[in-house]
Design an enzyme around this catalytic site. Structure first.
Site, PDB file in Angstrom:
ATOM      1  N   THR A 174      32.026  19.804 -74.025  1.00  0.00           N
ATOM      2  CA  THR A 174      33.081  20.224 -73.086  1.00  0.00           C
ATOM      3  C   THR A 174      32.504  20.559 -71.719  1.00  0.00           C
ATOM      4  O   THR A 174      32.993  20.094 -70.693  1.00  0.00           O
ATOM      5  CB  THR A 174      33.832  21.456 -73.643  1.00  0.00           C
ATOM      6  OG1 THR A 174      34.415  21.097 -74.898  1.00  0.00           O
ATOM      7  CG2 THR A 174      34.921  21.913 -72.695  1.00  0.00           C
ATOM      8  N   CYS A 175      31.456  21.359 -71.684  1.00  0.00           N
ATOM      9  CA  CYS A 175      30.946  21.849 -70.401  1.00  0.00           C
ATOM     10  C   CYS A 175      30.544  20.706 -69.475  1.00  0.00           C
ATOM     11  O   CYS A 175      30.962  20.650 -68.322  1.00  0.00           O
ATOM     12  CB  CYS A 175      29.759  22.788 -70.634  1.00  0.00           C
ATOM     13  SG  CYS A 175      29.031  23.347 -69.089  1.00  0.00           S
ATOM     14  N   CYS A 188      33.106  22.731 -67.349  1.00  0.00           N
ATOM     15  CA  CYS A 188      32.465  23.430 -66.219  1.00  0.00           C
ATOM     16  C   CYS A 188      31.937  22.504 -65.131  1.00  0.00           C
ATOM     17  O   CYS A 188      32.169  22.747 -63.944  1.00  0.00           O
ATOM     18  CB  CYS A 188      31.271  24.258 -66.719  1.00  0.00           C
ATOM     19  SG  CYS A 188      31.411  24.919 -68.367  1.00  0.00           S
ATOM     20  N   LYS A 234      34.583  20.252 -63.358  1.00  0.00           N
ATOM     21  CA  LYS A 234      35.480  21.233 -62.694  1.00  0.00           C
ATOM     22  C   LYS A 234      34.855  21.745 -61.400  1.00  0.00           C
ATOM     23  O   LYS A 234      35.469  21.744 -60.348  1.00  0.00           O
ATOM     24  CB  LYS A 234      35.757  22.377 -63.677  1.00  0.00           C
ATOM     25  CG  LYS A 234      36.657  23.486 -63.203  1.00  0.00           C
ATOM     26  CD  LYS A 234      35.980  24.595 -62.453  1.00  0.00           C
ATOM     27  CE  LYS A 234      34.822  25.253 -63.127  1.00  0.00           C
ATOM     28  NZ  LYS A 234      35.127  26.116 -64.223  1.00  0.00           N
ATOM     29  N   TYR A 289      20.749  14.720 -71.307  1.00  0.00           N
ATOM     30  CA  TYR A 289      20.868  15.383 -72.611  1.00  0.00           C
ATOM     31  C   TYR A 289      20.259  14.517 -73.716  1.00  0.00           C
ATOM     32  O   TYR A 289      19.537  14.998 -74.584  1.00  0.00           O
ATOM     33  CB  TYR A 289      22.345  15.679 -72.924  1.00  0.00           C
ATOM     34  CG  TYR A 289      22.766  17.064 -72.488  1.00  0.00           C
ATOM     35  CD1 TYR A 289      22.827  17.383 -71.134  1.00  0.00           C
ATOM     36  CD2 TYR A 289      23.089  18.049 -73.414  1.00  0.00           C
ATOM     37  CE1 TYR A 289      23.200  18.648 -70.716  1.00  0.00           C
ATOM     38  CE2 TYR A 289      23.463  19.319 -73.006  1.00  0.00           C
ATOM     39  CZ  TYR A 289      23.513  19.610 -71.661  1.00  0.00           C
ATOM     40  OH  TYR A 289      23.870  20.873 -71.257  1.00  0.00           O
ATOM     41  N   GLY A 316      48.210  31.245 -67.093  1.00  0.00           N
ATOM     42  CA  GLY A 316      47.709  32.068 -65.992  1.00  0.00           C
ATOM     43  C   GLY A 316      46.286  32.511 -66.239  1.00  0.00           C
ATOM     44  O   GLY A 316      45.840  33.525 -65.712  1.00  0.00           O
ATOM     45  N   TYR A 357      41.915  31.281 -66.922  1.00  0.00           N
ATOM     46  CA  TYR A 357      40.843  30.614 -66.179  1.00  0.00           C
ATOM     47  C   TYR A 357      41.243  29.203 -65.740  1.00  0.00           C
ATOM     48  O   TYR A 357      41.125  28.846 -64.576  1.00  0.00           O
ATOM     49  CB  TYR A 357      39.617  30.431 -67.080  1.00  0.00           C
ATOM     50  CG  TYR A 357      38.715  31.602 -67.295  1.00  0.00           C
ATOM     51  CD1 TYR A 357      37.584  31.791 -66.522  1.00  0.00           C
ATOM     52  CD2 TYR A 357      38.955  32.504 -68.333  1.00  0.00           C
ATOM     53  CE1 TYR A 357      36.709  32.831 -66.755  1.00  0.00           C
ATOM     54  CE2 TYR A 357      38.082  33.557 -68.580  1.00  0.00           C
ATOM     55  CZ  TYR A 357      36.959  33.719 -67.789  1.00  0.00           C
ATOM     56  OH  TYR A 357      36.097  34.750 -68.026  1.00  0.00           O
ATOM     57  N   GLU A 380      41.994  27.911 -61.881  1.00  0.00           N
ATOM     58  CA  GLU A 380      40.959  27.051 -61.291  1.00  0.00           C
ATOM     59  C   GLU A 380      41.557  25.702 -60.870  1.00  0.00           C
ATOM     60  O   GLU A 380      41.304  25.212 -59.762  1.00  0.00           O
ATOM     61  CB  GLU A 380      39.801  26.858 -62.270  1.00  0.00           C
ATOM     62  CG  GLU A 380      38.988  28.144 -62.451  1.00  0.00           C
ATOM     63  CD  GLU A 380      37.776  27.985 -63.352  1.00  0.00           C
ATOM     64  OE1 GLU A 380      37.679  26.963 -64.077  1.00  0.00           O
ATOM     65  OE2 GLU A 380      36.912  28.885 -63.333  1.00  0.00           O
ATOM     66  N   ARG A 412      53.833  33.203 -68.146  1.00  0.00           N
ATOM     67  CA  ARG A 412      54.794  34.011 -68.908  1.00  0.00           C
ATOM     68  C   ARG A 412      54.705  35.514 -68.603  1.00  0.00           C
ATOM     69  O   ARG A 412      55.653  36.245 -68.829  1.00  0.00           O
ATOM     70  CB  ARG A 412      54.600  33.798 -70.404  1.00  0.00           C
ATOM     71  CG  ARG A 412      53.266  34.288 -70.939  1.00  0.00           C
ATOM     72  CD  ARG A 412      53.197  34.114 -72.450  1.00  0.00           C
ATOM     73  NE  ARG A 412      51.870  34.393 -72.975  1.00  0.00           N
ATOM     74  CZ  ARG A 412      51.552  34.246 -74.247  1.00  0.00           C
ATOM     75  NH1 ARG A 412      52.435  33.813 -75.105  1.00  0.00           N
ATOM     76  NH2 ARG A 412      50.318  34.515 -74.648  1.00  0.00           N
ATOM     77  N   ARG A 423      45.476  37.856 -66.923  1.00  0.00           N
ATOM     78  CA  ARG A 423      45.588  39.031 -67.790  1.00  0.00           C
ATOM     79  C   ARG A 423      44.213  39.346 -68.404  1.00  0.00           C
ATOM     80  O   ARG A 423      43.469  38.437 -68.783  1.00  0.00           O
ATOM     81  CB  ARG A 423      46.597  38.748 -68.914  1.00  0.00           C
ATOM     82  CG  ARG A 423      46.886  39.952 -69.794  1.00  0.00           C
ATOM     83  CD  ARG A 423      48.036  39.665 -70.726  1.00  0.00           C
ATOM     84  NE  ARG A 423      47.731  38.601 -71.683  1.00  0.00           N
ATOM     85  CZ  ARG A 423      47.072  38.785 -72.815  1.00  0.00           C
ATOM     86  NH1 ARG A 423      46.650  39.988 -73.142  1.00  0.00           N
ATOM     87  NH2 ARG A 423      46.838  37.765 -73.628  1.00  0.00           N
ATOM     88  N   GLY A 438      45.320  27.855 -73.208  1.00  0.00           N
ATOM     89  CA  GLY A 438      44.315  28.293 -74.172  1.00  0.00           C
ATOM     90  C   GLY A 438      43.703  27.138 -74.942  1.00  0.00           C
ATOM     91  O   GLY A 438      44.138  25.986 -74.851  1.00  0.00           O
ATOM     92  N   HIS A 446      22.081  42.205 -44.152  1.00  0.00           N
ATOM     93  CA  HIS A 446      23.111  42.194 -43.130  1.00  0.00           C
ATOM     94  C   HIS A 446      23.030  40.952 -42.265  1.00  0.00           C
ATOM     95  O   HIS A 446      21.935  40.539 -41.901  1.00  0.00           O
ATOM     96  CB  HIS A 446      22.950  43.448 -42.247  1.00  0.00           C
ATOM     97  CG  HIS A 446      24.070  43.631 -41.287  1.00  0.00           C
ATOM     98  ND1 HIS A 446      25.331  43.987 -41.695  1.00  0.00           N
ATOM     99  CD2 HIS A 446      24.121  43.484 -39.942  1.00  0.00           C
ATOM    100  CE1 HIS A 446      26.114  44.059 -40.633  1.00  0.00           C
ATOM    101  NE2 HIS A 446      25.413  43.756 -39.566  1.00  0.00           N
ATOM    102  N   GLU A 472      26.631  43.105 -49.165  1.00  0.00           N
ATOM    103  CA  GLU A 472      26.002  44.389 -48.795  1.00  0.00           C
ATOM    104  C   GLU A 472      26.967  45.547 -49.040  1.00  0.00           C
ATOM    105  O   GLU A 472      26.571  46.690 -49.220  1.00  0.00           O
ATOM    106  CB  GLU A 472      25.522  44.382 -47.340  1.00  0.00           C
ATOM    107  CG  GLU A 472      26.611  44.353 -46.302  1.00  0.00           C
ATOM    108  CD  GLU A 472      26.062  44.331 -44.873  1.00  0.00           C
ATOM    109  OE1 GLU A 472      25.207  45.167 -44.548  1.00  0.00           O
ATOM    110  OE2 GLU A 472      26.479  43.448 -44.097  1.00  0.00           O
TER     111      GLU A 472
END
Ligand code: NDP
Length: 454
Positions: A42-43, A48, A51, A99, A175, A177, A181, A198, A204, A262, A436, A441
């Site tokens: 998936t990642c 990820c 995305k 991989y 609503g 991740y 995104e 919802r 949440r 989900g 700075h 900071e």
């Protein structure tokens, strides 16, 4: 003579499975791994990595706008969806190759196909059966749709990366991740985005200030966030678009409807229950701190265990499993103080407790909060606030939560996560000299709590 074909057989070539296989092989284990789709999981393939590439792509529109305030005249800009999809695909294919080579170099044998657990020491892949002393289930999860009429007309995150065309109007349901995104991605690329959630406010579970500031920033950028409403029915309109009837009887028509509602463990037809592996309420493999299931020789790591659905956590679980089982270095993955970032626009990141959680555990609690316009927005004329927030247990002076919304939030919190993980105090933060001018900071210069806890 070995009594099994392998010491370890891993089902699933995603983040957790590949890490576990590679490290176990490094410890001298004979390792086989099967993957039904593409190495990386998936990642790398549909999460990820693509995305984040799309987040980068979507941020240019804002940069073009802001450039004017800095004296630039930006000529006509145009965005080509297919060019982005192709470029993204090249990068994913490159990583998939990395991989594969990594596993080969480690001595792991890769078998193509979906694995099915036959018994405590046997896995079937296609027509072949392999025996192994230990089996590791690392099959991850799959996005879910709402159970409503016409749900099949919608898409999920797996589909969003390779749409044949960029939608002009997009409804995102949820609503969490993925919803926020992708709302930022498509909005930045020029799609008109509606989010239907919802609850009363997105994200949440996150700190309420994070939710408020991200919500405001998204709306300011043009995302239409509808709350306390959910699609009840989807139908194909005559012009091919999707007509949505909401729970409050309002309607809307969109090019695409994206369910970001989900993910659930991908355990269908894996044979786990028949092999005696106990599954939890949503099908996740129940494991102990060593990632061992109810069957002694079968372990599981990553999203399929539904502990914390994050790539770095799956990597940590896979690595700890390998070190413990094959490296004579017993240890458990740490699920405490896991930092995470939401690559929304504006982005947010957190480590430690949200204020509502911290209040239940630490009394009194000191709250430090700063909201300000980041310097890079000043000449750009962008009226958007960044947020820095620190929660401190008064008795010990320990920083127990740290939250950031604004440019580079993920990069900032990754650094501060070390301090929070190490249990450093607010006095340690105060002793640290700021850099700075930066936004971060603020995290070492906030002196007066907005709530003293007294
Ligand atoms: P989340 O659990 O984060 O969000 C699901 C959303 O769908 C919530 O807003 C939820 O509402 C809503 N929802 C769930 N069921 C229903 C329903 N029946 N009707 C209406 N709304 C519903 O899941 P995501 O799909 O966004 O992401 C899955 C996981 O992937 C995340 O939990 C995260 O761990 C991981 N992830 C991490 C990322 C990162 O680290 N940056 C990026 C993407 C994913 P409610 O809030 O009311 O429950």
């Amino acid at each position: 003579m070995h009594s099994y074909d392998y010491d370890l057989f891993v089902i699933g070539g995603g983040s957790g499975g590949v890490r576990a296989a590679r490290i176990s092989a490094g410890h001298g284990a004979r390792v086989g791994l099967c993957e039904e789709s593409r190495l990386g999981g998936t990642c790398v393939i549909r999460g990820c990595v693509p995305k984040k590439l799309m987040v980068f792509a979507s941020q240019f529109s804002e940069a073009f706008e802001d450039a004017a305030g800095y004296g630039w005249t930006v000529g006509e800009t145009r965005f080509d969806w297919n060019a982005l999809v192709e470029a993204k695909e090249r990068e994913i294919t490159r990583l998939e190759g990395v991989y594969g080579r990594m596993l080969e170099a480690a001595g792991v044998t890769v078998h193509e196909g979906r694995g099915r657990v036959v018994d405590a020491h046997t896995v079937q892949v296609g027509e072949r059966r392999f025996t192994a002393e230990t089996i590791l289930v690392a099959v991850g999860g799959r996005p879910t749709r709402l159970d409503i009429p016409g749900a099949e007309l919608g898409i999920v995150s797996d589909d969003a990366f390779d749409l044949p065309e960029q939608p002009k109007d997009l409804l995102i349901v949820g609503g969490g991740y993925i919803a926020v995104e992708f709302a930022g991605i498509f909005n930045g690329l020029g799609t008109k985005v509606t989010v239907a959630y919802r609850g009363d406010r997105i994200l949440r579970g996150f700190d309420d200030d994070i939710r408020r500031v991200v919500d405001a920033g998204m709306r300011q950028r043009g995302v239409d966030i509808r709350t306390e409403v959910c699609p009840a029915r989807l139908e194909r309109a005559d012009d091919g678009r999707i007509e949505v009837t909401y729970t409050d009887d309002t309607t809307g028509t969109y090019d695409q409807v994206f369910f970001a509602t989900g993910r659930s463990p991908y355990v269908g037809d894996l044979g786990l229950e028949d092999a005696g592996v106990e599954l939890g309420w949503n099908g996740h493999v129940q494991v102990d701190g060593d990632s061992r299931s109810s069957v002694d020789s079968i372990f599981a790591v990553g999203d399929v265990t539904d502990r914390v659905q994050l790539t770095p956590v799956a990597l940590a679980e896979g690595h700890a499993f390998a070190d413990t089982q094959f490296g004579e270095m017993p240890r458990q993955a740490d699920h405490e103080h896991v930092p995470s970032a939401v690559f929304s626009q504006p982005p947010a990141a957190s480590v430690g407790f949200a204020e509502h959680e911290a209040r239940e555990r630490f009394d009194p609690l000191r709250v430090y909060r700063s909201e300000f316009t980041p310097m890079r927005y000043t000449l750009a004329g962008r009226q958007e606030k960044a947020l820095m927030k620190i929660l401190v247990e008064d008795a010990s002076d320990r920083v127990v939560g740290l939250h950031v919304v604004g440019p580079d939030a993920g990069e900032i919190v990754q650094g501060f996560a070390v301090a929070v993980r190490a249990g450093l105090t607010k006095a340690d933060f105060d002793r640290t000299i700021g850099i700075h001018p930066t936004s971060a900071e603020e995290l070492v210069t906030m002196r007066v709590p907005v709530d003293t806890g007294q």
